[in-house]
Design a protein around this motif. Structure first.
Motif, PDB file in Angstrom:
ATOM      1  N   UNK A  12      29.424  30.841  16.414  1.00  0.00           N
ATOM      2  CA  UNK A  12      28.128  31.117  15.801  1.00  0.00           C
ATOM      3  C   UNK A  12      27.794  30.057  14.767  1.00  0.00           C
ATOM      4  N   UNK A  13      26.499  29.814  14.626  1.00  0.00           N
ATOM      5  CA  UNK A  13      26.002  28.911  13.601  1.00  0.00           C
ATOM      6  C   UNK A  13      24.706  29.497  13.055  1.00  0.00           C
ATOM      7  N   UNK A  14      24.631  29.648  11.753  1.00  0.00           N
ATOM      8  CA  UNK A  14      23.436  30.165  11.089  1.00  0.00           C
ATOM      9  C   UNK A  14      22.980  31.522  11.651  1.00  0.00           C
ATOM     10  N   UNK A  15      23.910  32.429  11.825  1.00  0.00           N
ATOM     11  CA  UNK A  15      23.606  33.774  12.329  1.00  0.00           C
ATOM     12  C   UNK A  15      24.157  34.783  11.340  1.00  0.00           C
ATOM     13  N   UNK A  16      23.368  35.819  11.026  1.00  0.00           N
ATOM     14  CA  UNK A  16      23.866  36.811  10.076  1.00  0.00           C
ATOM     15  C   UNK A  16      24.919  37.692  10.737  1.00  0.00           C
ATOM     16  N   UNK A  17      25.735  38.341   9.936  1.00  0.00           N
ATOM     17  CA  UNK A  17      26.885  39.082  10.452  1.00  0.00           C
ATOM     18  C   UNK A  17      26.472  40.268  11.313  1.00  0.00           C
ATOM     19  N   UNK A  18      25.352  40.906  11.032  1.00  0.00           N
ATOM     20  CA  UNK A  18      24.898  42.033  11.847  1.00  0.00           C
ATOM     21  C   UNK A  18      24.589  41.606  13.274  1.00  0.00           C
ATOM     22  N   UNK A  19      23.890  40.497  13.405  1.00  0.00           N
ATOM     23  CA  UNK A  19      23.561  39.969  14.726  1.00  0.00           C
ATOM     24  C   UNK A  19      24.825  39.533  15.456  1.00  0.00           C
ATOM     25  N   UNK A  20      25.740  38.934  14.738  1.00  0.00           N
ATOM     26  CA  UNK A  20      27.010  38.508  15.340  1.00  0.00           C
ATOM     27  C   UNK A  20      27.746  39.693  15.941  1.00  0.00           C
ATOM     28  N   UNK A  21      27.851  40.787  15.171  1.00  0.00           N
ATOM     29  CA  UNK A  21      28.587  41.958  15.641  1.00  0.00           C
ATOM     30  C   UNK A  21      27.936  42.566  16.884  1.00  0.00           C
ATOM     31  N   UNK A  22      26.609  42.603  16.915  1.00  0.00           N
ATOM     32  CA  UNK A  22      25.903  43.145  18.085  1.00  0.00           C
ATOM     33  C   UNK A  22      26.199  42.292  19.322  1.00  0.00           C
TER      34      UNK A  22
ATOM     35  N   UNK B 207      35.225  36.982  22.189  1.00  0.00           N
ATOM     36  CA  UNK B 207      36.073  36.850  21.015  1.00  0.00           C
ATOM     37  C   UNK B 207      35.475  35.748  20.141  1.00  0.00           C
ATOM     38  N   UNK B 208      35.258  36.030  18.853  1.00  0.00           N
ATOM     39  CA  UNK B 208      34.674  35.037  17.963  1.00  0.00           C
ATOM     40  C   UNK B 208      35.738  34.049  17.530  1.00  0.00           C
ATOM     41  N   UNK B 209      35.408  32.769  17.584  1.00  0.00           N
ATOM     42  CA  UNK B 209      36.300  31.688  17.179  1.00  0.00           C
ATOM     43  C   UNK B 209      35.583  30.829  16.144  1.00  0.00           C
TER      44      UNK B 209
END
Length: 118
Positions: free
Chosen positions: A7-17, A25-27
């Motif tokens: 991810x780049x420039x994405x808020x944590x809520x959007x990332x989790x969704x 898997x987030x790296x």
């Protein structure tokens, strides 16, 4: 099969969704992909150290005295220079890294090992 997402420039809520829906898997960067480092900034000399080490190791693994000049030249063209070309096709290497690679190739060509001047 390992599937990762960056991810780049994405808020944590959007990332989790996204992670929950796609089951990725987030790296984080930097990582290696096909032997090349993936980073978000310009390569430094430290980032290019694996290239220089790999060229040196390959040149030192061959006994240059057993090859003719033409044999050493063919090894450089087919193997050692292609390592540098792969990196150059993906990144803009600094002049110091290019000079270090060329220095190693010259030393091997003229009968020495990759790190010892003859």
């Amino acid at each position: 099969m390992k599937i990762s997402i960056f991810f780049c420039n994405t808020n944590s809520g959007t990332r989790q969704v996204i992670i929950r829906m796609a089951q990725f898997q987030q790296e984080t960067l930097p990582i290696k992909y096909m032997g090349l480092p993936l980073i978000t900034k310009r390569l430094s000399k430290q980032d290019c150290a694996p290239l220089i080490e790999r060229i040196l190791a390959r040149a030192n693994s061959w006994v240059s005295k057993s090859f003719s000049y033409a044999g050493r030249l063919q090894l450089i063209k087919s193997t050692l220079a292609s390592m540098q070309v792969l990196w150059c096709s993906s990144f803009m290497l600094s002049t110091s890294v290019i000079k270090e690679c060329e220095r190693t190739l010259r030393r091997f060509l003229w009968g020495g090992s990759g790190n010892v001047v003859k």
